[in-house]
Design an enzyme around this catalytic site. Structure first.
Site, short mmCIF file in Angstrom:
data_model
loop_
_atom_site.label_atom_id
_atom_site.label_comp_id
_atom_site.label_asym_id
_atom_site.label_seq_id
_atom_site.Cartn_x
_atom_site.Cartn_y
_atom_site.Cartn_z
N ARG A 292 0.77 -1.12 0.14
CA ARG A 292 0.06 -0.01 -0.06
C ARG A 292 0.94 1.43 0.21
O ARG A 292 0.49 2.18 0.65
CB ARG A 292 -0.81 -0.06 1.11
CG ARG A 292 -1.96 -1.17 1.08
CD ARG A 292 -2.83 -1.19 -0.09
NE ARG A 292 -3.65 -2.25 0.05
CZ ARG A 292 -3.54 -3.28 -0.87
NH1 ARG A 292 -2.29 -3.41 -1.63
NH2 ARG A 292 -4.27 -4.36 -0.81
N SER B 111 -10.35 1.83 2.90
CA SER B 111 -9.75 1.49 4.04
C SER B 111 -9.07 2.73 4.70
O SER B 111 -8.40 3.50 4.12
CB SER B 111 -8.66 0.33 3.76
OG SER B 111 -9.27 -0.65 3.16
N GLU C 280 -3.88 4.55 5.94
CA GLU C 280 -3.93 4.66 4.36
C GLU C 280 -4.64 5.52 3.69
O GLU C 280 -4.07 6.16 2.52
CB GLU C 280 -4.66 3.17 4.09
CG GLU C 280 -4.60 2.73 2.59
CD GLU C 280 -5.12 1.48 2.33
OE1 GLU C 280 -5.62 1.14 1.29
OE2 GLU C 280 -4.59 0.57 3.10
#
Length: 306
Positions: free
Chosen positions: A189, A231, A301
């Site tokens: 990520r 997220s 995130e």
């Protein structure tokens, strides 16, 4: 370079924000061009999000000079440091944010080569998915279920479970220079290389995996349908952010209609009329409470533009 105003209460996926000036950057702003034997990529004013990409054979994005910058997703133009924001699918934007920018329509193209597919950073995930499906190419099947554009998706090494965009990437155009994927420093990520992604090259591998589509569709069923930034936190090693938030008693926790979905605890959702400060407070509380019970520091995130 041209300026437009974007209302982030409508534009961002979480529907939080206000009307803010955003620069639209084109290839001409960087002395760059798409070398091809057909017509020149468009540079019309505004957003490319409702436009289909232009399609080429053997076109390549070239820059006269490499661009210098010291931060990921930031670029220096005319003595200003701009932050590239993409489609704002995983973004919280302060009413006081400034020097924001998006890449314009001249980066909205797809070009087929013998061994790879080159895709401009402004191409949407859906358009990239449809191109790969139509041409029986494998590797981007999960993009049917993920919003965003190619630049942002590569920037965060987007994926679903064990499938990640880095698995099919050959190279990235970062700051005007084509960088081999092994040197682009993508990780779970995110990435550690500095600068802005202008385009990506994907391996041209035959065999679109139709059987994966149902798997990705089932994964999406656990996601809430409210306005959301996706997220909120990255999964820490050996655990899941949603599980930790739920164990901290914060699943379904809201402040002024923004909070963690009772459908999936790691999704920060807006039930209506929430503000930037409310979202920041919810995020801060989650970090504190999770740390208290697990001694784990959650890492965002969601990208926050202050």
């Amino acid at each position: 370079m041209q300026d437009i105003y974007i209302d982030f209460s409508k534009y961002s996926s979480i529907k939080i924000g206000s009307n803010i000036k955003v620069a639209v950057l084109q290839t001409s702003d960087f002395n760059a061009k798409l070398d091809c034997n057909t017509h020149t990529a468009r540079e019309d004013v505004g957003l490319s999000f409702n436009k289909k990409p232009l399609f080429y054979n053997n076109a390549k994005l070239n820059f006269d000079n490499k661009i210098e910058t010291k931060k990921t997703s930031y670029i220096n133009i005319d003595s200003k440091c701009f932050r590239i924001i993409g489609r704002a699918n995983n973004l919280l934007v302060s009413p006081n944010a400034n020097n924001l920018a998006i890449l314009g329509n001249s980066f909205n193209y797809i070009s087929s080569h013998k061994d790879y597919i080159e895709i401009g950073a402004s191409v949407s995930s859906l358009q990239a998915f449809l191109f790969f499906k139509k041409n029986d190419l494998m590797g981007l099947e999960f993009l049917q279920s993920l919003p965003g554009n190619i630049g942002a998706l590569c920037n965060m090494n987007a994926g679903m479970k064990q499938y990640e965009i880095s698995q099919i990437l050959m190279s990235l155009n970062i700051n005007g220079e084509w960088v081999d994927i092994n040197h682009a420093k993508l990780h779970y990520r995110g990435r550690d290389s500095n600068g802005v992604i202008f385009a990506a090259r994907f391996y041209k591998l035959k065999g679109f995996r139709h059987e994966l589509l149902d798997t990705f569709k089932q994964m999406r069923k656990t996601h809430p349908h409210n306005p959301s930034c996706g997220s909120c936190f990255k999964n820490p090693p050996g655990s899941y952010a949603g599980k930790l938030i739920e164990e901290a008693g914060l699943k379904g926790f809201f402040i002024n209609n923004v909070g963690f979905s009772d459908k999936h605890a790691n999704f920060l959702v807006n039930l209506g009329k929430a503000e930037f400060s409310d979202a920041l407070e919810v995020i801060s509380i989650a970090k504190q409470e999770v740390y208290k019970i697990s001694n784990i520091s959650l890492e965002c995130e969601v990208q926050i533009c202050k």
